[in-house]
Design an enzyme around this catalytic site. Structure first.
Site, PDB file in Angstrom:
ATOM      1  N   CYS A  33       0.434  -0.986   0.001  1.00  0.00           N
ATOM      2  CA  CYS A  33      -0.048  -0.248  -0.266  1.00  0.00           C
ATOM      3  C   CYS A  33       0.569   1.074   0.207  1.00  0.00           C
ATOM      4  CB  CYS A  33      -0.763  -0.410   1.046  1.00  0.00           C
ATOM      5  SG  CYS A  33       0.068  -0.433   2.674  1.00  0.00           S
ATOM      6  N   ASP A  35       2.419   2.446   2.242  1.00  0.00           N
ATOM      7  CA  ASP A  35       2.497   3.310   3.609  1.00  0.00           C
ATOM      8  C   ASP A  35       3.719   2.614   4.456  1.00  0.00           C
ATOM      9  OD1 ASP A  35      -0.081   3.912   3.463  1.00  0.00           O
ATOM     10  OD2 ASP A  35      -1.461   2.323   4.671  1.00  0.00           O
ATOM     11  N   CYS A  58      -2.146   3.141   8.314  1.00  0.00           N
ATOM     12  CA  CYS A  58      -4.239   3.223   8.514  1.00  0.00           C
ATOM     13  C   CYS A  58      -4.341   2.547   9.896  1.00  0.00           C
ATOM     14  CB  CYS A  58      -4.402   2.077   7.225  1.00  0.00           C
ATOM     15  SG  CYS A  58      -3.946   0.553   7.418  1.00  0.00           S
ATOM     16  N   CYS A 102      -0.645  -5.130   6.804  1.00  0.00           N
ATOM     17  CA  CYS A 102      -0.769  -3.587   7.852  1.00  0.00           C
ATOM     18  C   CYS A 102       0.454  -4.373   9.166  1.00  0.00           C
ATOM     19  CB  CYS A 102      -1.239  -2.917   7.965  1.00  0.00           C
ATOM     20  SG  CYS A 102      -3.021  -3.315   6.902  1.00  0.00           S
TER      21      CYS A 102
HETATM   22 FE1  FES Z   1      -1.302  -0.154   4.065  1.00  0.00          FE
HETATM   23 FE2  FES Z   1      -3.059  -0.679   6.400  1.00  0.00          FE
HETATM   24  S1  FES Z   1      -3.189  -0.161   4.583  1.00  0.00           S
HETATM   25  S2  FES Z   1       0.087  -0.153   6.660  1.00  0.00           S
END
Ligand code: FES
Length: 123
Positions: A33, A35, A58, A102
């Site tokens: 994602c 992140d 998230c 995640c």
């Molecule tokens: Fe990226 Fe959860 S959607 S860490």
């Protein structure tokens, strides 16, 4: 969908911030994602005496960052290296299957910070 523990750690994350002159720093990105999580460790005699994190991610990423930092505080670096994303998810009362990726962020960021510590201290 989310357990009470996940909601609690998301709404009131523990150990958010930075440590000045940390003994180890780890930053990783989640391939799925994009992140990002950054972990700062203060280590004395191979014991993690303080830990802080910053997570751009998230709710599940923030909750697992918070819980995992709580779980490694006061532990030896080897105990912290053994922490798995599954153990963190279990401690949070579980995560929805689509959010398990995640929790990998926290595990990898902690491992990267410990590797950084070991490299800097020739261990
Ligand atoms: Fe990226 Fe959860 S959607 S860490």
């Amino acid at each position: 969908m989310y357990s009470d523990q996940v909601m609690d750690h998301f709404m009131n994350p523990r150990n958010v911030g930075e440590i000045e002159n940390p003994d180890g720093v780890g930053e990783v990105g989640n391939a799925k994602c994009g992140d990002i999580m950054k972990v700062f460790l203060k280590i004395e005699n191979d014991i993690i005496v303080d830990v802080k994190f910053k997570t751009f991610g998230c709710g599940a990423a923030i909750a697992t960052s918070s819980m995992s930092t709580e779980m490694i505080k006061g532990k030896s670096v080897d105990e912290a290296l053994a922490l798995t994303n599954k153990a963190v998810a279990e401690a949070l009362g579980g995560l929805p299957p689509v959010k398990m990726h995640c929790s990998v962020l926290a595990e990898h960021a902690i491992k990267a910070a410990i590797e950084d510590y070991k490299k800097k201290h020739n261990k």
